[in-house]
Design an enzyme around this catalytic site. Sequence first.
Site, PDB file in Angstrom:
ATOM      1  N   ASP A 126      55.855  51.323  37.403  1.00  0.00           N
ATOM      2  CA  ASP A 126      55.538  51.216  38.812  1.00  0.00           C
ATOM      3  C   ASP A 126      56.045  50.582  39.360  1.00  0.00           C
ATOM      4  O   ASP A 126      57.661  50.690  39.482  1.00  0.00           O
ATOM      5  CB  ASP A 126      55.300  48.780  37.930  1.00  0.00           C
ATOM      6  CG  ASP A 126      53.749  49.343  36.999  1.00  0.00           C
ATOM      7  OD1 ASP A 126      53.238  50.247  36.830  1.00  0.00           O
ATOM      8  OD2 ASP A 126      53.751  48.411  36.673  1.00  0.00           O
ATOM      9  N   ASP A 175      40.571  49.387  35.445  1.00  0.00           N
ATOM     10  CA  ASP A 175      40.778  47.814  34.988  1.00  0.00           C
ATOM     11  C   ASP A 175      39.670  47.512  34.429  1.00  0.00           C
ATOM     12  O   ASP A 175      38.448  47.196  35.620  1.00  0.00           O
ATOM     13  CB  ASP A 175      41.564  46.878  36.347  1.00  0.00           C
ATOM     14  CG  ASP A 175      42.774  47.687  37.055  1.00  0.00           C
ATOM     15  OD1 ASP A 175      43.303  48.687  35.522  1.00  0.00           O
ATOM     16  OD2 ASP A 175      43.099  47.697  38.228  1.00  0.00           O
TER      17      ASP A 175
END
Lengths: 257, 213
Positions: free
Chosen positions: A12, A131
Amino acid sequence: MSLAKRIIPCLDVDNGRVVKGVKFVDIRDAGDPVEIARRYDREGADEITFLDITATHDNRDTIVHVVEQVASEVFIPLTVGGGIRTLEDIRRMLNAGADKVGINSAAVFNPEFVKLAAEKFGSQCIVVAIDAKKVSAAGEPERWEIFTHGGRKPTGINAVDWAEKMRVYGAGEILLTSMDRDGTKSGFDLALTRAISEAVSIPVIASGGVGNLDHLADGILLGKADAVLAASIFHFAEYTIEQAKLHMQAKGIEVRL
Amino acid sequence: MSSVAVIDYGMGNLHSIAKALQHADAGVNVQISADPQVINAADRVVFPGVGAMRDCMQALHDTGLADVIREAAASKPLLGICLGMQALLSDSEEGGNIPCLNVFEGHVRRFSEHLTDKDGNTLKIPHMGWNQVKQQAHPLWDNIPQNSRFYFVHSYYAVPDHIEESIASSDYPQPFTCALAKNQIFAVQFHPEKSQTVGLQLLKNFLHWNGRF
């Protein structure tokens, strides 16, 4: 002798630094992305995924430079996700040296974008990131919905149906993240992973919740995933990629060593 | 300084392959080019490609590069990669029945749906990831251990008419040809530029190959 299950470390990246938060808050600094990518390559990562979580448009160039640097010395597949909204975004990432791009919210807001992207660049480089969060109550048949905005906004879209729709639209692969598990270190949502992996004919990468090496093996053996993605257990050197592969091999999973 | 031309006909990203060739041997002049003169003048030629066969053949004919590639294949070391390998066969069933360059006689077929592995799990298409490659003797495998894993991503595979031209195979779940060779031509279904150490070794071997085997 057959195809190996893949281990994919995920970085990330926020303004050029690798970070990791729990459920998208409480971000910890984990270092320089180029250095970390180099280490994962040496340890035997099968691919590397960069998730650009930079909030401002001005800082988007940073991820392009990171990918350029990594691609000039790391010769395994590289995926970039986060903020991919236009064909121009995709072209930029591929030109920087990415092999695949992850499309998430832009697919939800405009599914046709996935179709255009697959026609233009080929399905092999289009990963649709999903997601999902469980929305069924206890006792009900399990059901998951697509969420956007880092898991804050429900869309009412059934996750299994969505995965199949994205395959039809040209996705070459699904990156599936359980928003209930992400950052919790309590393991993948195996029922969700299995439901999607069995519903679509394209490869599925399980993501969200890895806290130990058994979780990785479970994602393959019980979740039926084709690849497993994890971030923090590798960044903070709790385990190396090689340890993860040896553990999976001991459980009878075919891996590249 | 020896030179290698990477053929650019608008199909896919050529930066990875160019970077990998440069990394495999810093002493080689790597040029990405659509110019027949540059390609004709190069010592070696790499013919890469990703995407759909119809677009690929269309682009090769529109640019006139189809003939340039046939000429190169007849005269100097040529490395086909992925779609670049498939385009060297006679035809492909992708998108109907597309005539290809016919450098190797044979066909390109799609993996069957609903194939299962030994545990009964459905095999996914595309065939994506690291699979073992069973080599037959050829100088391009020098210093690459037998059964090394290379990175694949494809839904179609080559079925050559002349089995002796098959120089490597992989299983998914049945064995399929993943490398072809004859004369000064070598072609692979996997991506050496994305196959880490063994991939770079293969590229290095190609850059040093005299085209004989």
